[in-house]
Design a protein around this motif. Structure first.
Motif, mmCIF file in Angstrom:
data_model
loop_
_atom_site.group_PDB
_atom_site.id
_atom_site.type_symbol
_atom_site.label_atom_id
_atom_site.label_comp_id
_atom_site.label_asym_id
_atom_site.label_seq_id
_atom_site.Cartn_x
_atom_site.Cartn_y
_atom_site.Cartn_z
ATOM 1 N N ARG A 83 0.849 -1.455 0.221
ATOM 2 C CA ARG A 83 0.509 -0.449 -0.255
ATOM 3 C C ARG A 83 1.033 1.715 -0.626
ATOM 4 O O ARG A 83 0.617 2.130 -0.404
ATOM 5 C CB ARG A 83 -0.692 0.142 0.612
ATOM 6 N N ARG A 134 -4.100 -0.038 15.838
ATOM 7 C CA ARG A 134 -4.984 0.175 14.840
ATOM 8 C C ARG A 134 -5.236 -0.071 13.325
ATOM 9 O O ARG A 134 -3.544 0.599 13.339
ATOM 10 C CB ARG A 134 -6.578 0.509 15.564
ATOM 11 N N ARG A 135 -5.280 -0.746 12.319
ATOM 12 C CA ARG A 135 -5.095 -0.305 11.365
ATOM 13 C C ARG A 135 -4.893 0.811 10.566
ATOM 14 O O ARG A 135 -6.118 1.004 10.817
ATOM 15 C CB ARG A 135 -5.488 -1.105 10.479
ATOM 16 N N ARG A 137 -5.499 3.814 8.199
ATOM 17 C CA ARG A 137 -6.480 4.395 7.642
ATOM 18 C C ARG A 137 -5.581 4.903 6.021
ATOM 19 O O ARG A 137 -5.830 4.976 4.923
ATOM 20 C CB ARG A 137 -8.218 5.002 7.537
ATOM 21 N N GLN A 168 -1.285 7.044 13.626
ATOM 22 C CA GLN A 168 -2.744 6.547 13.830
ATOM 23 C C GLN A 168 -3.170 5.340 13.694
ATOM 24 O O GLN A 168 -3.586 4.528 14.087
ATOM 25 C CB GLN A 168 -2.915 5.822 11.837
ATOM 26 N N SER A 170 -0.292 2.405 13.664
ATOM 27 C CA SER A 170 -0.108 0.844 13.726
ATOM 28 C C SER A 170 1.146 0.798 14.421
ATOM 29 O O SER A 170 1.717 1.142 15.148
ATOM 30 C CB SER A 170 0.643 1.339 12.097
#
Length: 254
Positions: A83, A134-135, A137, A168, A170
């Motif tokens: 990504r 959290r993953r 975005r 974020q 990660s």
């Protein structure tokens, strides 16, 4: 050429030590090889243009070894990797093109202030154990921006991408390993024209020293990232980002 460079180990040793120290930090924390090595090279009397050339050439090799080491230690999130790497390469090409057309130096203080502030925030979150995983975005635009600013500003991929992914939420270890691994492809893209233009002339004593020291240190940085507790790793990232960006900001404003 290489015989001449290695004929005087005393001349080569300071650059090996700089490469080792810079790569230890970069491999473990996902940033700062360029900032640390360039600053120390200039302090030793290497002209800024030659320092930049040496750092970029050496990074092509050190990021390869660092990426392999992070893969071996399972520090890479492959979904996150794909990504960021493609937008990063595209952004790097755009940034390299812009650098040949206009002077991007005017924006540098603003980017450095942003990074120093971000570093202070990460240091606070790590020290206060406030990091919730959290993953992330916002990934592809971040990769493109990181690649663009790295090429146009002469460095900063790790500082920009690693720090923003951590903000974020990660995972610190996976973020550092993934960003380091993706950096190889970015560095090759940005440096390709430079290496083709200079050929073997890019391999100065400083370049060889950085390369040797960086390659030796790369496996240890990946091992450090794997073993250190996430909050402590986040605090280390925040500290090094605040120090390097703050120092560079002072230099840019003076």
């Amino acid at each position: 050429m290489f015989t001449e460079l290695l004929a005087d180990p005393a001349t080569l040793l300071p650059f090996i030590l700089i490469g080792f120290a810079a790569q230890m930090v970069d491999g473990a924390l996902g940033m700062a090889f360029g900032q640390i090595s360039s600053t120390l090279l200039i302090t030793l009397g290497v002209p800024p243009a030659a320092a930049s050339a040496g750092v970029h050439t050496a990074e092509t090799f050190t990021t390869a070894v660092s990426g392999i080491s992070h893969v071996a230690h399972r520090n890479v999130d492959w979904r996150l990797f794909f990504r960021i790497v493609i937008p990063g390469v595209i952004g790097g090409i755009a940034g390299a093109y812009l650098l040949t057309q206009v002077d991007a130096a005017a924006a540098k203080p603003f980017v450095l202030f942003y990074l120093a502030s971000l570093g202070a925030y990460l240091l606070y979150r790590g020290a206060m154990h406030k990091h919730t995983e959290r993953r992330p975005r916002v990934v592809a635009p971040l990769g493109a921006a990181g690649g663009f600013l790295d090429a146009a500003g002469g460095g900063g991929w790790g500082a920009i991408v690693t720090s923003n992914l951590l903000v974020q939420g990660s995972n610190p270890r996976k973020t550092i390993g993934t960003v380091n691994t993706a950096e190889f492809f970015l560095t090759v893209t940005i440096s390709a024209t430079f290496i083709i233009a200079l050929g073997w002339e890019a391999f100065t004593t400083a370049t060889m020293g950085l390369l040797i020291g960086g390659v030796i240190a790369a496996p240890f940085g990946a091992m450090f990232a794997k073993r250190v507790q996430p909050d402590l790793l986040l605090a280390f990232v925040g500290a090094i980002l605040t120090l390097t960006s703050g120092f560079a900001l002072v230099r840019a404003l003076i």
